[in-house]
Write a protein that holds these residues in place. Structure first.
Motif, PDB file in Angstrom:
ATOM      1  N   CYS A 350       0.842  -1.191   0.000  1.00 40.62           N
ATOM      2  CA  CYS A 350       0.000   0.000   0.000  1.00 40.62           C
ATOM      3  C   CYS A 350       0.878   1.242   0.000  1.00 40.62           C
ATOM      4  N   ILE A 351       0.533   2.214  -0.838  1.00 39.65           N
ATOM      5  CA  ILE A 351       1.296   3.460  -0.887  1.00 39.65           C
ATOM      6  C   ILE A 351       0.542   4.615  -0.222  1.00 39.65           C
ATOM      7  N   SER A 352      -0.566   4.309   0.432  1.00 41.17           N
ATOM      8  CA  SER A 352      -1.340   5.316   1.178  1.00 41.17           C
ATOM      9  C   SER A 352      -1.728   6.506   0.298  1.00 41.17           C
ATOM     10  N   CYS A 353      -2.120   6.219  -0.931  1.00 42.10           N
ATOM     11  CA  CYS A 353      -2.549   7.308  -1.820  1.00 42.10           C
ATOM     12  C   CYS A 353      -3.985   7.728  -1.541  1.00 42.10           C
ATOM     13  N   ASN A 354      -4.785   6.830  -0.944  1.00 41.05           N
ATOM     14  CA  ASN A 354      -6.187   7.100  -0.584  1.00 41.05           C
ATOM     15  C   ASN A 354      -7.088   7.332  -1.795  1.00 41.05           C
ATOM     16  N   GLN A 355      -6.679   6.905  -2.972  1.00 44.54           N
ATOM     17  CA  GLN A 355      -7.457   7.214  -4.164  1.00 44.54           C
ATOM     18  C   GLN A 355      -8.509   6.161  -4.492  1.00 44.54           C
ATOM     19  N   GLY A 356      -8.172   4.891  -4.415  1.00 39.87           N
ATOM     20  CA  GLY A 356      -9.145   3.857  -4.723  1.00 39.87           C
ATOM     21  C   GLY A 356      -9.969   3.446  -3.522  1.00 39.87           C
ATOM     22  N   CYS A 357      -9.431   3.657  -2.325  1.00 40.15           N
ATOM     23  CA  CYS A 357     -10.147   3.255  -1.101  1.00 40.15           C
ATOM     24  C   CYS A 357     -10.925   4.437  -0.531  1.00 40.15           C
ATOM     25  N   ALA A 358     -10.247   5.376   0.120  1.00 42.42           N
ATOM     26  CA  ALA A 358     -10.934   6.466   0.804  1.00 42.42           C
ATOM     27  C   ALA A 358     -11.729   7.344  -0.151  1.00 42.42           C
ATOM     28  N   GLN A 359     -11.164   7.624  -1.318  1.00 43.03           N
ATOM     29  CA  GLN A 359     -11.867   8.500  -2.245  1.00 43.03           C
ATOM     30  C   GLN A 359     -13.139   7.845  -2.771  1.00 43.03           C
ATOM     31  N   HIS A 360     -13.075   6.553  -3.070  1.00 40.23           N
ATOM     32  CA  HIS A 360     -14.279   5.849  -3.500  1.00 40.23           C
ATOM     33  C   HIS A 360     -15.280   5.717  -2.346  1.00 40.23           C
ATOM     34  N   ALA A 434       4.419  12.774 -10.341  1.00 35.68           N
ATOM     35  CA  ALA A 434       3.851  12.916  -8.999  1.00 35.68           C
ATOM     36  C   ALA A 434       4.864  12.542  -7.929  1.00 35.68           C
ATOM     37  N   ALA A 435       5.607  11.467  -8.164  1.00 33.00           N
ATOM     38  CA  ALA A 435       6.571  10.985  -7.173  1.00 33.00           C
ATOM     39  C   ALA A 435       7.707  11.962  -6.945  1.00 33.00           C
ATOM     40  N   SER A 436       7.935  12.870  -7.900  1.00 30.01           N
ATOM     41  CA  SER A 436       9.031  13.835  -7.745  1.00 30.01           C
ATOM     42  C   SER A 436       8.662  14.993  -6.831  1.00 30.01           C
ATOM     43  N   MET A 437       7.381  15.091  -6.445  1.00 28.65           N
ATOM     44  CA  MET A 437       6.960  16.176  -5.566  1.00 28.65           C
ATOM     45  C   MET A 437       7.180  15.808  -4.102  1.00 28.65           C
ATOM     46  N   ARG A 438       7.457  16.816  -3.304  1.00 30.22           N
ATOM     47  CA  ARG A 438       7.623  16.599  -1.870  1.00 30.22           C
ATOM     48  C   ARG A 438       6.354  15.994  -1.286  1.00 30.22           C
ATOM     49  N   LYS A 439       6.515  15.041  -0.404  1.00 28.42           N
ATOM     50  CA  LYS A 439       5.435  14.327   0.296  1.00 28.42           C
ATOM     51  C   LYS A 439       4.640  13.405  -0.629  1.00 28.42           C
ATOM     52  N   ARG A 440       5.101  13.173  -1.851  1.00 27.94           N
ATOM     53  CA  ARG A 440       4.429  12.250  -2.761  1.00 27.94           C
ATOM     54  C   ARG A 440       5.376  11.150  -3.236  1.00 27.94           C
ATOM     55  N   GLY A 441       6.488  10.997  -2.534  1.00 24.10           N
ATOM     56  CA  GLY A 441       7.506  10.047  -2.963  1.00 24.10           C
ATOM     57  C   GLY A 441       7.095   8.593  -2.893  1.00 24.10           C
ATOM     58  N   ASP A 442       6.030   8.278  -2.157  1.00 23.35           N
ATOM     59  CA  ASP A 442       5.633   6.870  -2.039  1.00 23.35           C
ATOM     60  C   ASP A 442       5.123   6.288  -3.353  1.00 23.35           C
ATOM     61  N   PHE A 443       4.801   7.130  -4.322  1.00 21.79           N
ATOM     62  CA  PHE A 443       4.459   6.589  -5.634  1.00 21.79           C
ATOM     63  C   PHE A 443       5.614   5.780  -6.218  1.00 21.79           C
ATOM     64  N   GLU A 444       6.825   6.122  -5.798  1.00 25.23           N
ATOM     65  CA  GLU A 444       7.984   5.369  -6.286  1.00 25.23           C
ATOM     66  C   GLU A 444       7.926   3.906  -5.866  1.00 25.23           C
ATOM     67  N   LYS A 445       7.298   3.627  -4.733  1.00 22.62           N
ATOM     68  CA  LYS A 445       7.182   2.228  -4.290  1.00 22.62           C
ATOM     69  C   LYS A 445       6.391   1.414  -5.311  1.00 22.62           C
ATOM     70  N   PHE A 446       5.325   2.012  -5.828  1.00 22.93           N
ATOM     71  CA  PHE A 446       4.519   1.302  -6.818  1.00 22.93           C
ATOM     72  C   PHE A 446       5.268   1.171  -8.140  1.00 22.93           C
ATOM     73  N   LEU A 447       5.949   2.231  -8.550  1.00 24.12           N
ATOM     74  CA  LEU A 447       6.702   2.160  -9.801  1.00 24.12           C
ATOM     75  C   LEU A 447       7.820   1.122  -9.704  1.00 24.12           C
ATOM     76  N   ALA A 448       8.450   1.013  -8.535  1.00 19.76           N
ATOM     77  CA  ALA A 448       9.479  -0.014  -8.350  1.00 19.76           C
ATOM     78  C   ALA A 448       8.867  -1.405  -8.426  1.00 19.76           C
ATOM     79  N   LEU A 449       7.653  -1.570  -7.877  1.00 18.25           N
ATOM     80  CA  LEU A 449       6.969  -2.858  -7.968  1.00 18.25           C
ATOM     81  C   LEU A 449       6.662  -3.191  -9.421  1.00 18.25           C
ATOM     82  N   GLN A 450       6.179  -2.216 -10.182  1.00 17.35           N
ATOM     83  CA  GLN A 450       5.900  -2.471 -11.588  1.00 17.35           C
ATOM     84  C   GLN A 450       7.163  -2.887 -12.333  1.00 17.35           C
TER      85      GLN A 450
END
Length: 658
Positions: A350-360, A434-450
């Motif tokens: 989980c990258i805690s993006c809150n987009q598919g869970c909390a937002q939905h 998105a991952a290059s922005m401050r406080k959004r670096g966790d997107f890199e975890k998903f890109l590394a998984l891909q």
């Protein structure tokens, strides 16, 4: 030797045996049908039980009509409740896992539009400026709610559930009595701690009396509301220790936050902008206070636990007895099984993006997951490795953004031969930005998984490869998937000035100046994230919107916390303003409510409008007999949730006999 010895130690909660210390805590899925658990619930929880968890706590089970809230809200008092819940319990039990039901009345959060009832509360205090005041409950209301808790609890146990969790947290009804922020009564149910506890204890005692001492029953409780006059950790210890003396509790699930339209609700599902390990200070003091008074009770801790190593540290350190992992199990139902087998590198973290869970969740639609499109579709989609192609094909994927990378992985995992062309030097597309922005670096975890999944499944990735129609035809793949993404829509002002795009604003090579205005017509995550990114970089930031607010396409479960930080960073928000022109050092805007013109002193302007689909290849190939598949922004620009889902679906469609 056990990799996680504390996690792997079994524990019993009043006869309910958990094979390990990880639980799936209650989380709303919006899978309900006719206010009852659906087959979607059955398969969703079956997969999480199969994934190796110690126990599952079913989402908030409503106790009466005036707390249903939405068509998907699941109730436990209706005819048919027992049989519907039995199907879920049977599925979970078949995997050797106990199922606990969370029993809840949401009080003032439910305004009654759907069921045409009035909202209930301890006092007529709104949870949000946009909400109606609730009805201050009288004794008849209290008896009805109490009896609803009892009836629902008995139905859940009759259905075969193994225990109950009564909700004393998150600003729901029983917490509304406990908190001085929401309880300002002057009768015997308000004022002192003892008085504020009176009705919640009445409910708890009534349920315990009906189910007997031999059945498992605990509570979920908020120990910090993050409100000026709300529950604090010291107050929480007093409430919990008093409750434990009054009623036999088998566990206490320590949580935080309240449904209050402020920073408080933003802490409930802490997103990637929070520290890696927030709120870890809360369970330990409760656990020690209970032990010191002679009522030791197992403590569950929750929020943003994303791997078993974090859980091991909390349990081994004596801070908690069990760890709840909700979003981590949405992202990967087998997180426990994989981790205990030494395969943690295979976990879809989980990258805690809150987009598919909390937002939905907030939109009242079924939850899913950006990193796991299977979430919520377990009934129709198995893991790609278990859904092999009937007739494997050669596949060319054009574009290495989130849609293309997902399509390539899924197609290859199903046995197809896959090549991916990416024009740039890395995977990621808009997510890399998105991952290059401050406080959004966790997107890199998903890109590394891909990236890792492409390597493990033998996908040939060619960087720096720009595709055209001729090259695609020459390659001669059986199937082509276009995932070419989208491109920005630059804004040119009457003076000839061209505003910066989001990508240019994030690029370290772009000279920005000190004072920056960000004009946003999208209301989406990118623009909202940019505000904090720039402010943390030392810029004076003004956010401008033609509408009455910001971030209207995101979720309060994230934006309320971000807004607090933006205030601390002194980001100025100027709504209801339209761009007119920009000249050096001067931005002219129109107040759309009055038509008045205003001038703002700024050094640079960022203007963000929806991207345009990069669909030139699709048009170039439109006369081919075998049209390519498409996925993501090249179909129409949206979010990464849709991009990954469409890439996943495209990868599944290849190699099927029809």
């Amino acid at each position: 030797m056990a990799l996680f010895p504390s996690v792997e130690t079994p524990i019993s909660l009043n006869g309910v045996r958990l094979k390990n210390r990880i639980v799936v805590p209650a989380h709303t899925t919006n899978f309900g049908e006719h206010h009852l658990p659906s087959q979607r619930h059955v398969e969703y929880h079956r997969q999480r039980a199969r994934g190796g968890v110690g126990a599952i706590i079913f989402e908030a089970v409503r106790v009466s009509d005036n707390t249903l809230g939405r068509p998907q809200g699941v109730a436990g008092y209706l005819p048919g409740s027992v049989e519907a819940f039995r199907r879920v319990a049977d599925a979970v039990h078949e995997e050797g896992v106990p199922l606990i039901g969370q029993v809840c009345h949401m009080g003032r959060q439910i305004e009654g539009e759907f069921e045409r009832t009035c909202s209930l509360g301890a006092s007529p205090i709104r949870w949000s400026t946009t909400a109606f005041p609730p009805r201050e409950m009288n004794r008849r209301d209290m008896i009805a709610v109490r009896d609803g808790f009892v009836r629902t609890s008995l139905n859940l146990l009759e259905a075969g559930l193994d225990g109950l969790e009564l909700h004393w947290g998150h600003g729901h009804l029983l917490q509304q009595f406990l908190s001085p922020s929401s309880n300002q009564r002057i009768d015997e149910y308000g004022g002192s701690v003892e008085n504020r506890m009176r009705f919640p204890l009445e409910v708890l005692k009534a349920v315990r009396a009906e189910i007997g001492p031999e059945r498992c029953m605990g509570i979920r409780f908020t120990v910090e509301e993050y409100l000026p006059d709300g529950i604090t950790p010291d107050m929480a210890r007093e409430i919990i220790t008093k409750a434990a003396k009054e009623v036999a509790l088998d566990f206490v699930h320590v949580s935080h936050s309240a449904y209050n339209m402020s920073y408080s609700v933003g802490t409930q599902m802490a997103d990637m902008t929070f520290d890696e390990a927030p709120f870890r200070e809360f369970p330990g003091p409760i656990r020690r206070a209970l032990s010191e008074q002679g009522t030791p009770i197992p403590i569950v801790t929750v929020c943003k636990y994303r791997d078993l190593a974090e859980a091991e540290r909390m349990i081994a350190g004596g801070e908690a007895d069990l760890v709840g992992i909700a979003r981590g199990h949405i992202a990967d139902p087998a997180i426990v099984r994989k981790s205990l087998a030494g395969r943690a590198d295979e976990v879809r973290t989980c990258i805690s993006c809150n987009q598919g869970c909390a937002q939905h969740l907030e939109k009242n639609i079924a939850i899913t997951c950006l990193v796991n499109p299977i979430a919520g579709r377990e009934e129709v989609w198995a893991e790609p490795e278990d859904d092999r192609a009937d007739a494997p094909k050669s596949v060319l994927v054009v574009g290495g953004g989130p849609a293309g990378a997902e399509a390539a992985y899924v197609a290859a995992a199903r046995g197809n031969r896959v090549t991916l062309w990416e024009a740039g030097s890395r995977l990621g597309g808009q997510l890399a930005l998105a991952a290059s922005m401050r406080k959004r670096g966790d997107f890199e975890k998903f890109l590394a998984l891909q990236q890792r999944r492409l390597e493990l499944n033998g996908v040939r990735v060619e960087f720096g490869r720009r595709a055209d129609a001729a090259a695609i035809r020459e390659f001669g793949a059986d199937t082509v998937i276009l995932a070419t993404g989208s491109r920005p829509s630059p804004v040119t002002l009457p003076s000839g000035a061209v505003a910066l795009t989001l990508a240019e604003a994030v690029d370290p090579a772009t000279p920005l100046g000190r004072r920056i205005a960000v004009y946003d017509e999208t209301g989406d995550w990118g623009a909202f994230s940019l505000l904090e990114h720039l402010a943390l970089g030392g810029h004076e930031v003004t956010a401008i919107s033609p509408l009455a607010g910001l971030a209207w396409r995101t979720t309060i479960y994230s934006t309320t916390a971000t807004r607090k930080r933006l205030r601390e960073l002194r980001v100025r928000i100027v709504p209801l303003r339209r761009l007119v022109d920009f000249r050096e050092g001067s931005l002219e805007v129109e107040d759309v409510s009055t038509g008045d013109m205003e001038t703002l002193a700024i050094d640079n302007l960022v203007a963000i409008r929806p991207n345009m689909a990069d669909n030139e290849l699709e048009r170039a190939l439109s006369f081919d007999s075998d049209l390519p598949l498409g996925a993501g922004d090249c179909l129409a620009p949206r979010t990464a949730v849709e991009a990954v889902f469409e890439g996943h679906a495209a990868g599944r469609s290849i190699g099927r006999r029809s």
